[in-house]
Design a protein around this motif. Structure first.
Motif, short mmCIF file in Angstrom:
data_model
loop_
_atom_site.label_atom_id
_atom_site.label_comp_id
_atom_site.label_asym_id
_atom_site.label_seq_id
_atom_site.Cartn_x
_atom_site.Cartn_y
_atom_site.Cartn_z
N ALA A 131 -9.84 10.04 2.67
CA ALA A 131 -8.73 10.74 3.31
C ALA A 131 -9.15 12.20 3.43
N PHE A 132 -8.45 12.95 4.28
CA PHE A 132 -8.83 14.34 4.54
C PHE A 132 -7.60 15.24 4.47
N GLY A 133 -7.76 16.40 3.81
CA GLY A 133 -6.67 17.33 3.62
C GLY A 133 -6.58 18.39 4.69
N ASP A 134 -5.53 19.20 4.61
CA ASP A 134 -5.28 20.25 5.60
C ASP A 134 -6.24 21.42 5.48
N GLU A 135 -6.82 21.61 4.31
CA GLU A 135 -7.70 22.75 4.06
C GLU A 135 -9.17 22.33 4.01
N GLY A 136 -9.50 21.25 4.69
CA GLY A 136 -10.88 20.78 4.72
C GLY A 136 -11.28 19.90 3.55
N GLU A 137 -10.31 19.51 2.71
CA GLU A 137 -10.65 18.64 1.59
C GLU A 137 -11.11 17.26 2.09
N VAL A 138 -12.04 16.69 1.33
CA VAL A 138 -12.49 15.31 1.55
C VAL A 138 -12.20 14.55 0.26
N PHE A 139 -11.40 13.50 0.36
CA PHE A 139 -11.05 12.67 -0.79
C PHE A 139 -11.74 11.32 -0.66
N VAL A 140 -12.33 10.84 -1.75
CA VAL A 140 -12.98 9.53 -1.77
C VAL A 140 -12.43 8.76 -2.96
N SER A 141 -12.01 7.50 -2.71
CA SER A 141 -11.47 6.67 -3.78
C SER A 141 -12.36 5.47 -4.03
N TRP A 142 -12.33 4.96 -5.27
CA TRP A 142 -13.04 3.73 -5.64
C TRP A 142 -12.44 3.22 -6.95
N LEU A 195 -1.21 13.81 -1.10
CA LEU A 195 -2.18 12.71 -1.07
C LEU A 195 -1.54 11.48 -1.68
N TYR A 196 -1.36 10.44 -0.87
CA TYR A 196 -0.75 9.19 -1.32
C TYR A 196 -1.83 8.17 -1.64
N VAL A 197 -1.57 7.33 -2.65
CA VAL A 197 -2.53 6.30 -3.07
C VAL A 197 -1.76 5.00 -3.33
N ALA A 198 -2.29 3.89 -2.83
CA ALA A 198 -1.76 2.56 -3.14
C ALA A 198 -2.92 1.65 -3.52
N TRP A 199 -2.70 0.79 -4.51
CA TRP A 199 -3.79 -0.07 -4.98
C TRP A 199 -3.21 -1.27 -5.73
N TYR A 200 -4.06 -2.25 -5.97
CA TYR A 200 -3.68 -3.44 -6.74
C TYR A 200 -4.16 -3.30 -8.17
N THR A 201 -3.32 -3.77 -9.10
CA THR A 201 -3.73 -3.82 -10.50
C THR A 201 -2.98 -4.94 -11.21
N ALA A 202 -3.56 -5.41 -12.28
CA ALA A 202 -2.89 -6.35 -13.17
C ALA A 202 -2.90 -5.80 -14.59
N GLY A 203 -2.96 -4.49 -14.72
CA GLY A 203 -3.03 -3.85 -16.02
C GLY A 203 -1.67 -3.43 -16.55
N SER A 204 -1.69 -2.76 -17.70
CA SER A 204 -0.50 -2.18 -18.35
C SER A 204 0.53 -3.22 -18.74
N ASN A 205 0.11 -4.48 -18.89
CA ASN A 205 1.02 -5.55 -19.29
C ASN A 205 2.24 -5.62 -18.38
N ALA A 206 2.04 -5.32 -17.11
CA ALA A 206 3.12 -5.33 -16.14
C ALA A 206 2.86 -6.41 -15.10
N GLU A 207 3.84 -6.65 -14.26
CA GLU A 207 3.69 -7.62 -13.18
C GLU A 207 2.52 -7.22 -12.30
N PRO A 208 1.52 -8.09 -12.09
CA PRO A 208 0.44 -7.74 -11.17
C PRO A 208 1.00 -7.46 -9.77
N GLY A 209 0.43 -6.47 -9.13
CA GLY A 209 0.92 -6.14 -7.80
C GLY A 209 0.41 -4.80 -7.33
N VAL A 210 1.08 -4.26 -6.34
CA VAL A 210 0.68 -3.01 -5.70
C VAL A 210 1.36 -1.84 -6.39
N ARG A 211 0.56 -0.86 -6.78
CA ARG A 211 1.08 0.36 -7.37
C ARG A 211 0.96 1.51 -6.37
N PHE A 212 1.77 2.55 -6.61
CA PHE A 212 1.87 3.66 -5.66
C PHE A 212 2.05 4.95 -6.43
#
Length: 332
Positions: A131-142, A195-212
């Motif tokens: 993703a890219f920010g307003d001030e020239g930021e470059v964001f990389v997720s993994w 900067l918004y992020v969505a991802w899948y996880t089955a951690g934290s002893n919670a219902e597996p699914g999409v986090r935000f």
């Protein structure tokens, strides 16, 4: 790419397509070379896809290895960014991990610069993205592999247009322990200074699914994550997109529980993100009744929203699209 080229495409390991500001169309794909070894190939069209120039390799490795789960995005300044999961540092794949490598083109795809290792020790099948920010930021997720085979999302940020990157920040302490790769990367989008992020996880002893979650300080920290898929079973493969006016939408796949004893088919769902980060309840997007996979989402300047996916039918897989308006309740 030519009739003799063997392109690898499956799930998250699929080609990337993006467009520039001057009618350019850009494609990045994985080409199988020898056995399980691959190269990343790039092709461009300078006339909106009427014809493409000959593809060329952007990976600069000396030892054959896997280079997979790539993504490509065009930055606001026109630079092209590619990221992928690379095993050149462990060609025998003895560790079960990969490294995130990136490369940039500053000449509209005429060439790409050297391959840069951004992060070692990452989950080898969860696609990185930008993703890219307003001030020239470059964001990389993994998805980073932390000690004890904990596999949580991380984001690294460049604040100088991609010349250097800061140390990665852990998006959330899901503490998901899994001895394997879930084949599910994050989706990130920058809108309205956030900067918004969505991802899948089955951690934290919670219902597996999409986090935000989101960051209001350009990736330095993130608010506590919330469940974006309540009431949806096996929710996975999220995608965020920015809509006209700065709003954000989220789509993912999952199953609705039709009765207490019957599962529904895998369906696409849509969630709206409010200005304060509040989420609507997931709305099931109408399809043809078959199970679907990997929904994608976009919107136009007139308020129309388009969700497309692969849907299984008796005649084989089909590409299906549903169209609606920005208000999710107006889907046909």
């Amino acid at each position: 790419s030519g009739p003799t080229v063997n392109v690898s495409s499956h799930g998250e390991n699929s080609p990337s397509l993006d467009f520039g500001t001057l009618r350019e169309a850009y494609v990045l794909f994985e080409q199988i070379t020898h056995g399980e070894d691959t190269d990343l190939m790039f092709a461009r069209s300078l006339n909106t896809g009427y014809w493409f120039e000959k593809p060329y390799k952007i990976t600069d490795k000396e030892v054959p290895s896997s280079n997979a789960f790539s993504s490509m995005r065009v930055a606001p300044n026109g630079d092209l960014w590619a990221a992928w999961l690379d095993s050149r540092d462990d060609p025998e794949q003895t560790t079960g991990k990969a490294a995130v490598y990136i490369a940039r083109s500053t000449d509209r795809g005429e060439s790409f610069g050297e391959n840069i290792r951004l992060a070692p020790g990452v989950c080898p099948c969860c696609r990185p993205t930008f993703a890219f920010g307003d001030e020239g930021e470059v964001f990389v997720s993994w998805r980073q592999v932390y000690e004890g085979s904990i596999r949580d999302m991380a984001i690294a940020t460049s604040r100088d247009g991609g010349e250097t990157f800061e140390a990665p920040v852990r998006v959330a302490d899901d503490n998901w322990h899994i001895e394997g790769c879930p084949h599910s990367g994050a989706s990130i989008v920058y809108s309205g200074g956030r900067l918004y992020v969505a991802w899948y996880t089955a951690g934290s002893n919670a219902e597996p699914g999409v986090r935000f979650t989101w960051s209001d300080d350009a990736g330095r920290s993130f608010v506590p994550a919330v469940n974006a898929s309540p009431g949806v079973r096996f929710a996975n493969h999220p995608m965020l997109t920015r809509i006209e006016g700065g709003g954000v939408l989220l789509t993912f796949q999952g199953r609705a529980l039709e009765t207490e004893s019957k599962w529904g088919p895998v369906s696409p769902f849509l969630v709206t993100v409010g200005d304060g980060g509040e989420l609507s309840l997931p709305m099931q997007v109408p399809g043809n009744g078959g199970s679907i996979s990997y929904p994608v989402l976009t919107a136009d300047s007139q308020g129309a929203v388009f969700v497309a996916w692969t849907e299984a039918t008796r005649q084989g897989n089909q590409i299906v699209m549903s169209r609606g308006a920005t208000a999710v309740s107006t889907y046909p």
